[in-house]
Write an enzyme that holds these catalytic residues in place. Structure first.
Site, short mmCIF file in Angstrom:
data_model
loop_
_atom_site.label_atom_id
_atom_site.label_comp_id
_atom_site.label_asym_id
_atom_site.label_seq_id
_atom_site.Cartn_x
_atom_site.Cartn_y
_atom_site.Cartn_z
N ASN A 34 0.34 -3.81 -7.61
CA ASN A 34 -0.44 -2.94 -6.74
C ASN A 34 0.45 -2.27 -5.69
OD1 ASN A 34 -2.34 -1.69 -5.14
ND2 ASN A 34 -3.76 -3.39 -5.15
N ASP A 35 0.87 -3.05 -4.71
CA ASP A 35 1.64 -2.46 -3.60
C ASP A 35 2.94 -1.81 -4.07
OD1 ASP A 35 -0.28 -3.34 -1.81
OD2 ASP A 35 0.65 -5.31 -1.67
N VAL A 36 3.56 -2.37 -5.11
CA VAL A 36 4.86 -1.85 -5.53
C VAL A 36 4.76 -0.51 -6.26
CG1 VAL A 36 5.94 -4.11 -5.64
CG2 VAL A 36 4.88 -3.16 -7.69
#
Lengths: 93, 465
Positions: B391-393
Site C-alpha cells: 500500500n504505502d510503498v
C-alpha cells in the site's frame, strides 16, 4: 599506559571498525544483518556466567541465573533465527 | 587472564569481525553467520578457566550446575523461538532476543555493582551504570517493540508533554547515577535506577508508529551492543568490549541506512509520532475519483494477454502466506509467454528484505526480483502491475502530495503501468494510516478478497484460459 586506557583504545578503534565493516549493505540484508549482530552481542552470556560464578547470597544467585538464561537465549536463538532467515536466500539461479 | 585465554579471545574477536563482514554481502551472508557463531563457541569455551567463585575461591559444583542449567534453558527457549516463529514474525523474534541480551547486560551490571568497593575507579563505576541503564532501556523498549509488531497497539500512543516527561526521567536517572558514582553504593539506588531506565525504554518506544519498529529494533540492538561493551569494561573482559562495540557501531550505521531507505532522518523516526502529522494532512490527501472493483476472471484475462507483468508484493502477501500461490501464478503466466518480474521496495513488509525472504521461500528465482530503482524507469513499458498487499510503498502521494506524512519516501511508481491491479482484503489503510490515491486512478482495478484465495483463483483461470 594503564590497562584501562588500553581497553579504551580498543573500544574507540572498534567503533570505527564497525562503521567500516558495513558501509555498503544492500537493503535486503538489513534485517539479517541486524539479526546477526544481535546474536553477537549475546556474548553477554560470558558476563552472566562470570557474575553467576562469583555470586553471593540468594538475590545475586537468582539475578545471575536469569542473566545466564537471557544471555543464552540471546546468543543461541539469535544465531539460529539468523540462519533461518539466510537459509531462504540460498537458492540463486 | 592468561596468555592462552587472551589469544583465544583475540581469535574469537577476529571471527566476529570477519563474520559481520561476510554478513554484509548476499553471497556470503550465511557463512558470515556461521563464522560469527564459531567465534562465539570459542569465546564461551575460553571463558571457562576464567571463572572464579566469590573472593577468588574455586567455583563450587552447585554453581557449575546452575550455570550449565541456565545455558541449557536459554538454549531450549532460544531454539524454540527461532525455529517455531512464523516467517512473518521474525522481526518480533529478533526484538525479543535483543531484549533478552539487554536484560542480561543490565543484570550483570547490577550484580557487579553489588561487589563495588569504595576504592573502585570512577571509570569502572561509570561503565557499570551505563551498562545497567542502556541494557534496561533496551529490554523494556524491545518488549514494547515486540507488542507493537504483534499489532497490540494500533495507533502510536501520544499524550501531552511526552518529551518533557522523558526528559525529566532522564535527568532523574543522571542524578541517581551521579550519586552512585560519588560513592553511594546502595543497592536501593541501583534498583531505582533500573526501574527509571525501564520506564524510559517503554516511554521512548510507545509514541513511535508500528511501521518504524524495524528502525527502533535496529537502534535498540546497537544499544544492547554498547551495554555489553560497557559490561566488558566493568568486568574487564576484552572479548565483550570488542564484540559489543562492533555491534554498537555497525548497528548505528545500519539504523541510519534503514532510515535512509525510507527517506526520513532518524530524529524524525524517534521523536515525532507518525500519527500526529497524519491528522493534519487528512483533508489535503482527499483524492477524487472512484474505486473500480474487478472480478477474478477479468483480472486473469488482463494478466494473460499482457506481455510484461510486474508483481509488487507487500506485507499483505506475507500475512496471507500466499508466496507459493504467487510463484504458481508467475509460472502459469510464463507458460503463456508473459514476462514476469517482481518489484521489491526496500521497506516493503515489516522489515527490510522481508519480501526477498518471503519469495525465496517459494523458490522464486533470484534474478526475477528487481529493486525499486531499477524497475521505476521501466514502469511505463509494463502492461500490468499486480500489487499484492502493498500500500504505502506504491502511494503516489509520496511524490505528489507535500502535506502527506510519507512525502519524499521513494516509491515504486506503479501508477505508470498500463493497468494496475490491486489485490486487497478491503479498502483499509496501509501501515502509515493514510489514504492511497492510486486506488482511485483511472487505470487502477481493485480485486478484493484474501490474497491466497484470489491468487489460487487466478492461477486456475489463467491455466484454463
Amino acid at each position: 599506559m594503564t590497562a584501562d586506557m588500553l581497553i579504551f583504545f580498543i573500544f574507540v578503534l572498534s567503533i570505527f571498525l564497525g562503521f567500516e565493516l558495513i558501509s555498503k549493505v544492500p537493503s535486503m540484508l538489513h534485517t539479517p544483518l541486524m539479526s546477526g549482530t544481535n546474536a553477537i552481542h549475546g556474548i553477554i552470556l560470558l558476563g552472566g556466567m562470570l557474575v553467576l560464578a562469583s555470586a553471593e547470597g540468594f538475590i545475586q544467585h537468582v539475578a545471575g541465573f536469569i542473566a545466564v538464561v537471557l544471555g543464552s537465549a540471546n546468543v543461541f536463538g539469535g544465531f539460529m533465527v539468523t540462519d533461518r532467515m539466510l537459509q531462504m536466500f540460498k537458492r540463486k539461479k | 587472564m592468561n596468555m592462552i585465554t587472551a589469544l583465544i579471545f583475540l581469535i574469537a574477536s577476529v571471527l566476529f569481525i570477519v563474520g559481520i563482514k561476510l554478513l554484509a554481502s548476499p553471497k556470503t551472508a550465511r557463512q558470515g553467520n556461521l563464522v560469527a557463531g564459531l567465534g562465539m563457541v570459542i569465546a564461551l569455551l575460553a571463558v571457562l578457566p576464567l571463572m572464579q567463585g566469590p573472593h577468588g575461591t574455586g567455583v563450587s559444583l552447585w554453581k557449575w550446575f546452575l550455570i550449565f542449567a541456565g545455558i541449557v534453558i536459554g538454549l531450549i527457549v532460544g531454539a524454540a523461538g527461532a525455529y517455531r516463529v512464523k516467517m512473518t514474525s521474525m522481526p518480533q523474534m529478533v526484538a525479543l532476543f535483543n531484549g533478552a541480551g539487554g536484560g542480561a547486560a543490565a543484570l550483570v551490571a547490577a550484580i557487579e555493582f553489588a561487589h563495588v568497593t569504595q576504592t573502585a575507579s570512577t571509570m569502572f563505576v561509570v561503565s557499570m551504570l551505563s551498562a545497567a541503564m542502556i541494557g534496561a532501556v533496551s529490554l523494556s523498549g524491545s518488549i514494547i517493540a515486540f507488542y507493537k509488531l504483534e499489532g497490540h497497539f494500533d495507533k502510536p500512543v501520544t499524550y501531552p508533554a511526552q518529551q518533557v516527561l522523558n526528559g525529566v526521567l532522564f535527568v532523574l536517572s543522571v542524578l541517581l547515577a551521579i550519586a552512585m558514582v560519588a560513592g553511594s553504593h546502595s543497592m536501593v539506588l541501583m534498583v531505582l535506577f533500573l526501574v527509571l531506565a525501564l520506564a524510559l525504554g517503554v516511554l521512548m518506544v510507545l509514541p513511535i508508529g508500528g511501521a518504524d519498529m524495524p528502525v527502533v529494533i535496529s537502534l535498540l540492538n546497537s544499544f544492547t551492543g554498547l551495554a555489553v561493551a560497557a559490561d566488558g569494561f566493568a568486568i574487564n573482559n576484552i572479548a565483550m568490549v570488542i564484540a559489543g562495540t562492533l555491534v554498537g557501531s555497525s548497528g548505528t550505521l545500519l539504523t541510519l541506512a534503514m532510515c535512509k531507505a525510507m527517506n526520513r532522518p532518524v530524529t524524525n523516526v524517534l521523536f515525532s509520532a507518525f500519527g500526529k502529522v497524519n491528522g493534519a494532512s487528512a483533508d489535503a490527501v482527499a483524492a477524487t475519483g472512484s474505486v473500480r472493483p474487478v472480478q477474478a476472471d477479468e483480472a486473469a484475462m488482463l494478466l494473460s494477454v499482457a506481455s510484461r507483468v510486474v508483481i509488487v508484493p507487500g506485507y499483505g502477501l506475507a500475512v496471507a502466506q500466499a508466496q507459493h500461490q504467487v510463484r504458481q501464478l508467475a509460472d502459469e503466466l510464463a507458460q503463456h509467454g508473459v514476462e514476469v518480474s517482481y518489484a521489491i521496495h526496500p521497506v516493503a513488509g515489516r522489515m527490510p528484505g522481508h519480501m526477498n525472504v518471503l519469495l525465496a521461500e517459494a523458490d522464486v528465482p533470484y534474478d526475477q526480483l528487481i529493486e525499486m530503482d531499477e524497475i521505476n524507469p521501466e514502469m511505463d513499458r509494463v502492461d500490468v502491475c499486480l500489487i499484492i498487499g502493498a500500500n504505502d510503498v506504491v502511494n503516489p502521494a509520496a511524490r505528489e502530495d507535500k502535506s502527506s506524512p510519507i512525502y519524499g519516501m521513494p516509491i515504486i511508481e506503479a501508477e505508470k503501468a498500463g493497468t494496475v491491479i490491486v489485490m486487497k482484503r478491503s479498502m483499509g489503510k496501509g501501515f502509515a494510516g493514510i489514504e492511497n490515491a492510486l486506488f482511485l486512478r483511472d487505470n487502477c482495478r481493485m480485486l478484493f478478497g484474501d490474497a491466497k484465495a484470489s491468487l489460487q483463483e487466478l492461477v486456475t483461470l489463467v491455466k484454463a484460459g
